[in-house]
Design an enzyme around this catalytic site. Structure first.
Site, mmCIF file in Angstrom:
data_model
loop_
_atom_site.group_PDB
_atom_site.id
_atom_site.type_symbol
_atom_site.label_atom_id
_atom_site.label_comp_id
_atom_site.label_asym_id
_atom_site.label_seq_id
_atom_site.Cartn_x
_atom_site.Cartn_y
_atom_site.Cartn_z
ATOM 1 N N ARG A 278 0.825 -1.213 0.000
ATOM 2 C CA ARG A 278 0.000 0.000 0.000
ATOM 3 C C ARG A 278 0.867 1.275 0.000
ATOM 4 O O ARG A 278 0.502 2.289 0.582
ATOM 5 C CB ARG A 278 -0.934 0.030 1.212
ATOM 6 C CG ARG A 278 -1.959 -1.067 1.240
ATOM 7 C CD ARG A 278 -2.963 -0.924 0.078
ATOM 8 N NE ARG A 278 -4.135 -1.721 0.319
ATOM 9 C CZ ARG A 278 -4.260 -3.010 0.006
ATOM 10 N NH1 ARG A 278 -3.258 -3.644 -0.580
ATOM 11 N NH2 ARG A 278 -5.372 -3.657 0.259
ATOM 12 N N SER B 43 -10.631 -0.521 3.294
ATOM 13 C CA SER B 43 -9.870 -0.681 4.540
ATOM 14 C C SER B 43 -9.449 0.686 5.042
ATOM 15 O O SER B 43 -8.790 1.424 4.308
ATOM 16 C CB SER B 43 -8.599 -1.489 4.301
ATOM 17 O OG SER B 43 -8.884 -2.726 3.718
ATOM 18 N N GLU C 283 -4.824 3.658 6.353
ATOM 19 C CA GLU C 283 -4.429 3.385 4.976
ATOM 20 C C GLU C 283 -4.923 4.513 4.073
ATOM 21 O O GLU C 283 -4.303 4.850 3.079
ATOM 22 C CB GLU C 283 -5.042 2.059 4.524
ATOM 23 C CG GLU C 283 -4.495 1.569 3.209
ATOM 24 C CD GLU C 283 -5.509 0.845 2.381
ATOM 25 O OE1 GLU C 283 -5.800 1.312 1.271
ATOM 26 O OE2 GLU C 283 -6.027 -0.184 2.848
HETATM 27 N N1 EPU Z 1 -10.796 -10.569 10.264
HETATM 28 C C1 EPU Z 1 -11.512 -10.614 11.438
HETATM 29 N N2 EPU Z 1 -12.486 -9.682 11.647
HETATM 30 C C2 EPU Z 1 -12.768 -8.738 10.729
HETATM 31 C C3 EPU Z 1 -12.023 -8.672 9.540
HETATM 32 C C4 EPU Z 1 -11.037 -9.602 9.321
HETATM 33 O O1 EPU Z 1 -11.289 -11.470 12.281
HETATM 34 O O2 EPU Z 1 -13.681 -7.941 11.000
HETATM 35 C C5 EPU Z 1 -9.793 -11.614 9.997
HETATM 36 C C6 EPU Z 1 -10.297 -12.578 8.926
HETATM 37 O O3 EPU Z 1 -11.039 -13.603 9.471
HETATM 38 C C7 EPU Z 1 -9.009 -13.095 8.333
HETATM 39 C C8 EPU Z 1 -8.087 -11.889 8.456
HETATM 40 O O4 EPU Z 1 -8.632 -11.037 9.443
HETATM 41 O O5 EPU Z 1 -8.478 -14.128 9.083
HETATM 42 C C9 EPU Z 1 -7.889 -11.149 7.154
HETATM 43 O O6 EPU Z 1 -9.155 -10.667 6.690
HETATM 44 P P1 EPU Z 1 -9.462 -10.422 5.129
HETATM 45 O O7 EPU Z 1 -9.103 -11.630 4.352
HETATM 46 O O8 EPU Z 1 -10.829 -9.876 5.018
HETATM 47 O O9 EPU Z 1 -8.394 -9.369 4.680
HETATM 48 P P2 EPU Z 1 -7.862 -8.033 5.390
HETATM 49 O O10 EPU Z 1 -6.462 -8.249 5.783
HETATM 50 O O11 EPU Z 1 -8.815 -7.604 6.423
HETATM 51 C C10 EPU Z 1 -6.879 -7.089 3.134
HETATM 52 C C11 EPU Z 1 -6.931 -5.794 2.387
HETATM 53 C C12 EPU Z 1 -8.266 -5.639 1.654
HETATM 54 C C13 EPU Z 1 -8.390 -6.806 0.680
HETATM 55 C C14 EPU Z 1 -8.302 -8.126 1.477
HETATM 56 C C15 EPU Z 1 -8.297 -9.340 0.584
HETATM 57 C C16 EPU Z 1 -5.508 -4.291 3.668
HETATM 58 C C17 EPU Z 1 -5.434 -3.106 4.554
HETATM 59 N N3 EPU Z 1 -6.721 -4.674 3.305
HETATM 60 O O12 EPU Z 1 -7.897 -7.018 4.149
HETATM 61 O O13 EPU Z 1 -8.202 -4.454 0.882
HETATM 62 O O14 EPU Z 1 -9.613 -6.742 -0.034
HETATM 63 O O15 EPU Z 1 -7.061 -8.162 2.241
HETATM 64 O O16 EPU Z 1 -7.066 -9.428 -0.088
HETATM 65 O O17 EPU Z 1 -4.472 -4.836 3.298
HETATM 66 C C18 EPU Z 1 -8.803 -2.145 0.789
HETATM 67 O O18 EPU Z 1 -7.593 -1.919 0.782
HETATM 68 O O19 EPU Z 1 -9.670 -1.235 0.732
HETATM 69 C C19 EPU Z 1 -9.237 -3.531 0.930
HETATM 70 C C20 EPU Z 1 -10.505 -3.856 1.096
#
Ligand code: EPU
Length: 338
Positions: free
Chosen positions: A162, A237, A333
């Site tokens: 990012r 995010s 972010e």
């Molecule tokens: N999780 C929770 N609770 C929540 C959200 C997430 O426990 O409310 C846990 C999930 O269960 C999982 C882990 O956190 O084990 C990761 O969650 P997720 O796969 O949804 O991905 P993220 O790390 O929360 C990142 C990106 C997203 C992108 C997803 C999928 C960042 C800051 N965000 O989210 O990007 O869509 O991975 O690749 O890196 C964005 O940048 O706007 C965005 C949506």
């Protein structure tokens, strides 16, 4: 080129914050862009792309220049690859669907990310195992002072998680006008390793997926977890996933063995901010019109009339709770516009 005074930016930022621009202009050609940048009428210029990655904390006392440059052109192609130059004002998801429909591979995992193509390199957008840098060839940007066009190579963009030069050394110095992507025409390298994509393909009995199947799976996942900004204001995010020291991680893991994590190197671990925020008790919580999304705690939402300050106060509250509970500092972010 028509400069209009006192324009609400509510429809120009996906958070739906009703900040007022002291003056506003939409530009559709490079000539107009240069004209807007060089106008002496207003000192401060503020560049607006898709407005999908910013929090407007206050009214904007500047000439807001909305980038409306359009067009997708083929730069070159061979049997394996095609290089497409996409104007900055093209909507990102429309571009992804253009590629999917033409069977150009590389961006299908990035379907449904809000915003415009011109801002995609700024924060090296990423999702489901793919980042913009994987398909980026180069971009053209206008120097805001000299008004000269400069081409930035992949190397020069200094991409990170990012991050790019446009968020650091070159912040506020350039306006990206177009981006060249290198996409595959055959032998697509598909990324299906992300758990939820895998599950969807399996459920549909798709054993040899094509790029359309992946795009559909991603659209499916995103629509089920992430709020549609046209319905509920948000900026995706809000925080970055923090990267912490392994010793620190192990100490937290002893208390919370279920905490998800992704090793970054031998000594560093990335942990999901969404998980930390959920554990801190914020998931689905609402404070006036500012809230934390009920299905993804990493996303802050505007239920209608929240001000930039309302969202920011909530962000600070979350940041403090996460620090108190885990001793981890999470950083936004999205760009915070003062
Ligand atoms: N999780 C929770 N609770 C929540 C959200 C997430 O426990 O409310 C846990 C999930 O269960 C999982 C882990 O956190 O084990 C990761 O969650 P997720 O796969 O949804 O991905 P993220 O790390 O929360 C990142 C990106 C997203 C992108 C997803 C999928 C960042 C800051 N965000 O989210 O990007 O869509 O991975 O690749 O890196 C964005 O940048 O706007 C965005 C949506």
């Amino acid at each position: 080129m028509k400069i209009t005074p006192n324009v609400s930016l509510k429809n120009y930022n996906t958070f739906g914050i009703n900040a007022i621009a002291s003056s506003f202009v939409s530009v559709t050609t490079i000539v107009e862009l240069k004209e807007a940048l060089s106008t002496k009428a207003v000192d401060r210029k503020f560049i607006l792309g898709g407005g999908s990655n910013m929090l407007l904390k206050n009214d904007v006392s500047a000439l807001v220049i909305q980038i409306g440059l359009k067009g997708i052109d083929t730069v070159k192609e061979n049997q394996e690859h095609i290089w497409l130059e996409v104007a900055a004002g093209e909507n990102w998801h429309d571009f992804v669907m253009y590629c999917v429909n033409h069977n150009y591979g590389g961006v299908e995992n990035l379907a449904l990310i809000p915003g415009n193509t011109g801002t995609s390199p700024v924060q090296n957008i990423g999702a489901y195992g793919v980042e913009l840098k994987d398909v980026f060839d180069s971009c053209k940007a206008l120097d805001r002072n000299t008004l000269e066009s400069k081409t930035f190579t992949h190397f020069e963009c200094k991409f990170g998680y990012r991050e790019s030069i446009f968020k650091s050394e070159a912040k506020d110095s350039f306006v990206i006008t177009s981006v060249v992507f290198k996409l595959t025409k055959t032998n697509h390298k598909l990324h299906t390793e992300y758990g939820a994509i895998h599950e969807i393909l399996e459920a549909k009995n798709i054993t040899i997926p094509g790029i359309k199947d992946i795009a559909e799976a991603v659209i499916n996942i995103r629509s089920s977890k992430l709020p549609d900004p046209r319905v509920l204001g948000n900026s995706g995010s809000f925080f970055k996933n923090p990267v912490i020291d392994i010793a620190e991680f192990k100490a937290i893991q002893r208390i919370y063995p279920e905490m998800p994590f992704y090793p970054v190197s031998e000594s560093l671990i990335k942990v999901p901010a969404g998980w930390l925020i959920e554990k801190a008790g914020f998931k689905g919580k609402r404070f006036g019109d500012a809230g934390v999304h009920s299905r993804q705690a990493l996303v802050l939402v505007n239920y209608g009339e929240a001000s930039g300050d309302d969202i920011w106060s909530l962000a600070l509250k979350i940041k403090k709770e996460v620090r108190d509970l885990f001793n981890i500092v999470i950083e936004p972010e999205v760009n915070i516009v003062e």
